[in-house]
Design an enzyme around this catalytic site. Structure first.
Site, PDB file in Angstrom:
ATOM      1  N   LYS A 228       0.738  -1.203  -0.030  1.00 50.23           N
ATOM      2  CA  LYS A 228       0.028   0.052   0.122  1.00 50.23           C
ATOM      3  C   LYS A 228       0.914   1.372  -0.071  1.00 50.23           C
ATOM      4  O   LYS A 228       2.070   1.196   0.228  1.00 50.23           O
ATOM      5  CB  LYS A 228      -1.003  -0.274   1.224  1.00 50.23           C
ATOM      6  CG  LYS A 228      -1.803  -1.191   0.993  1.00 50.23           C
ATOM      7  CD  LYS A 228      -2.837  -1.224   2.294  1.00 50.23           C
ATOM      8  CE  LYS A 228      -4.031  -2.389   2.316  1.00 50.23           C
ATOM      9  NZ  LYS A 228      -4.754  -2.324   3.381  1.00 50.23           N
TER      10      LYS A 228
ATOM     11  N   TYR B 244     -12.250  -3.213  -3.535  1.00 53.09           N
ATOM     12  CA  TYR B 244     -12.873  -3.257  -2.062  1.00 53.09           C
ATOM     13  C   TYR B 244     -14.219  -2.930  -1.867  1.00 53.09           C
ATOM     14  O   TYR B 244     -14.837  -2.437  -1.148  1.00 53.09           O
ATOM     15  CB  TYR B 244     -12.125  -2.036  -1.359  1.00 53.09           C
ATOM     16  CG  TYR B 244     -10.877  -2.041  -0.811  1.00 53.09           C
ATOM     17  CD1 TYR B 244     -10.475  -3.448   0.157  1.00 53.09           C
ATOM     18  CD2 TYR B 244      -9.976  -1.134  -0.911  1.00 53.09           C
ATOM     19  CE1 TYR B 244      -9.247  -3.614   0.394  1.00 53.09           C
ATOM     20  CE2 TYR B 244      -8.297  -1.344  -0.383  1.00 53.09           C
ATOM     21  CZ  TYR B 244      -8.067  -2.514   0.207  1.00 53.09           C
ATOM     22  OH  TYR B 244      -7.109  -2.506   0.781  1.00 53.09           O
TER      23      TYR B 244
ATOM     24  N   ASN C 154      -2.137  -0.144   7.407  1.00 51.64           N
ATOM     25  CA  ASN C 154      -1.628  -1.494   7.618  1.00 51.64           C
ATOM     26  C   ASN C 154      -0.832  -2.077   6.521  1.00 51.64           C
ATOM     27  O   ASN C 154      -0.531  -3.275   6.496  1.00 51.64           O
ATOM     28  CB  ASN C 154      -2.554  -2.437   8.352  1.00 51.64           C
ATOM     29  CG  ASN C 154      -3.438  -2.541   7.127  1.00 51.64           C
ATOM     30  OD1 ASN C 154      -3.438  -2.240   6.014  1.00 51.64           O
ATOM     31  ND2 ASN C 154      -4.668  -3.364   7.172  1.00 51.64           N
TER      32      ASN C 154
ATOM     33  N   HIS D 279      -1.599  -5.755   1.298  1.00 51.49           N
ATOM     34  CA  HIS D 279      -3.067  -6.319   1.125  1.00 51.49           C
ATOM     35  C   HIS D 279      -2.716  -7.807   0.793  1.00 51.49           C
ATOM     36  O   HIS D 279      -1.719  -8.069   0.023  1.00 51.49           O
ATOM     37  CB  HIS D 279      -3.775  -5.681   0.002  1.00 51.49           C
ATOM     38  CG  HIS D 279      -4.845  -6.367  -0.445  1.00 51.49           C
ATOM     39  ND1 HIS D 279      -6.106  -6.560  -0.082  1.00 51.49           N
ATOM     40  CD2 HIS D 279      -4.923  -7.204  -1.727  1.00 51.49           C
ATOM     41  CE1 HIS D 279      -7.006  -7.561  -0.621  1.00 51.49           C
ATOM     42  NE2 HIS D 279      -6.277  -7.906  -1.614  1.00 51.49           N
TER      43      HIS D 279
ATOM     44  N   GLU E  65      -9.205 -10.372  -8.217  1.00 51.51           N
ATOM     45  CA  GLU E  65      -8.206  -9.427  -8.039  1.00 51.51           C
ATOM     46  C   GLU E  65      -7.247  -9.191  -9.043  1.00 51.51           C
ATOM     47  O   GLU E  65      -6.911  -8.032  -9.402  1.00 51.51           O
ATOM     48  CB  GLU E  65      -7.656  -9.101  -6.480  1.00 51.51           C
ATOM     49  CG  GLU E  65      -8.731  -8.893  -5.370  1.00 51.51           C
ATOM     50  CD  GLU E  65      -8.468  -9.186  -4.114  1.00 51.51           C
ATOM     51  OE1 GLU E  65      -7.290  -9.560  -3.729  1.00 51.51           O
ATOM     52  OE2 GLU E  65      -9.209  -8.803  -2.997  1.00 51.51           O
TER      53      GLU E  65
HETATM   54  P1  DAT Z   1      -7.645  -7.126   5.103  1.00 45.61           P
HETATM   55  O1  DAT Z   1      -6.886  -6.033   4.465  1.00 45.61           O
HETATM   56  O2  DAT Z   1      -7.128  -7.924   6.311  1.00 45.61           O
HETATM   57  O3  DAT Z   1      -8.118  -8.319   4.077  1.00 45.61           O
HETATM   58  P2  DAT Z   1     -10.260  -6.153   4.884  1.00 45.61           P
HETATM   59  O4  DAT Z   1     -10.573  -6.681   3.666  1.00 45.61           O
HETATM   60  O5  DAT Z   1     -11.497  -6.266   6.109  1.00 45.61           O
HETATM   61  O6  DAT Z   1      -9.105  -6.526   5.772  1.00 45.61           O
HETATM   62  O7  DAT Z   1     -10.193  -4.457   4.963  1.00 45.61           O
HETATM   63  C1  DAT Z   1      -9.570  -4.160   3.868  1.00 45.61           C
HETATM   64  C2  DAT Z   1      -8.825  -2.779   4.497  1.00 45.61           C
HETATM   65  O8  DAT Z   1      -9.812  -1.690   4.966  1.00 45.61           O
HETATM   66  C3  DAT Z   1      -7.737  -3.096   5.887  1.00 45.61           C
HETATM   67  O9  DAT Z   1      -6.723  -3.654   5.273  1.00 45.61           O
HETATM   68  C4  DAT Z   1      -7.632  -1.703   6.344  1.00 45.61           C
HETATM   69  C5  DAT Z   1      -8.999  -0.979   6.037  1.00 45.61           C
HETATM   70  N1  DAT Z   1      -9.981  -1.410   7.252  1.00 45.61           N
HETATM   71  C6  DAT Z   1     -10.453  -2.641   7.550  1.00 45.61           C
HETATM   72  N2  DAT Z   1     -11.128  -2.247   8.764  1.00 45.61           N
HETATM   73  C7  DAT Z   1     -11.162  -1.186   9.215  1.00 45.61           C
HETATM   74  C8  DAT Z   1     -11.639  -0.327  10.138  1.00 45.61           C
HETATM   75  N3  DAT Z   1     -12.134  -0.782  11.019  1.00 45.61           N
HETATM   76  N4  DAT Z   1     -10.953   1.060  10.108  1.00 45.61           N
HETATM   77  C9  DAT Z   1     -10.431   1.360   9.329  1.00 45.61           C
HETATM   78  N5  DAT Z   1     -10.061   0.798   8.435  1.00 45.61           N
HETATM   79  C10 DAT Z   1     -10.234  -0.476   8.329  1.00 45.61           C
HETATM   80 MG    MG Z   2      -9.322  -7.945   2.602  1.00 46.03          MG
END
Ligand code: DAT
Ligand code: MG
Length: 150
Positions: free
Chosen positions: A11, A51, A114, A117, A128
């Site tokens: 990212k 997303y 974080n 991805h 994807e």
């Molecule tokens: P991952 O990236 O572990 O697959 P995800 O698909 O649930 O997790 O979410 C995608 C991204 O969205 C994640 O890397 C960071 C952001 N995100 C997820 N939950 C969040 C939250 N509660 N607050 C802020 N950003 C969040």
């Molecule tokens: Mg995800």
């Protein structure tokens, strides 16, 4: 040997912090095979598709701002159970829940920064990979595979 593939992305914060090489190195060292790599400034249209399952979340607009704040490095990695293993290597979504030794557990703190991805299933990986690499990926034979797989 498995031809399972996953989509891994560094990212904008990971690019900015100079962690692209470190993240690539972990997948290379583990024995996974690189099948595609791209340095790209993504737009909100592309990221909204990436997303799409999070579109109703309150953090979605902020997520798009974050993900378009700079270039990303998109990659396709191939190997046995690479989807599940890639997720383990990345760590938990919230870095504070990520074990030391994982990428997020070693290099970041906040969920909104974080670093990386990884696809969460083989089906998401296929979607994807098509989204980020519509031109396709590189299928190649790696001699080293004989030293990695039994
Ligand atoms: P991952 O990236 O572990 O697959 P995800 O698909 O649930 O997790 O979410 C995608 C991204 O969205 C994640 O890397 C960071 C952001 N995100 C997820 N939950 C969040 C939250 N509660 N607050 C802020 N950003 C969040
Ligand atoms: Mg995800």
């Amino acid at each position: 040997m498995s031809a399972e593939r996953t989509y891994i992305m560094v990212k904008p914060d990971g690019v900015e912090r100079g962690l692209v090489g470190e993240i690539i190195k972990r997948f290379e060292s583990r024995g996974f095979k690189l099948a595609a790599l791209k340095f790209v400034q993504a737009d909100k249209e592309l990221l909204s598709k990436h997303y799409a399952d999070l579109a109703t979340k309150p953090f979605f607009p902020g997520l798009l701002d974050y993900m378009t704040s700079g270039p990303v490095v998109g990659m396709v990695w191939e190997g046995k159970e690479v989807v599940k293993t890639g997720r383990k290597m990345l760590g938990a979504t919230n870095p504070l829940d990520s074990a030391p030794g994982t990428i997020r557990g070693d290099y970041c703190i906040d969920v909104g920064k974080n670093l990386c991805h990884g696809s969460d299933s083989v089906e998401s990986a296929d979607k994807e990979i098509s989204l980020w690499f519509p031109e396709g990926v590189v299928g190649w034979e790696r001699k080293l595979d004989a030293q990695i797989y039994e």
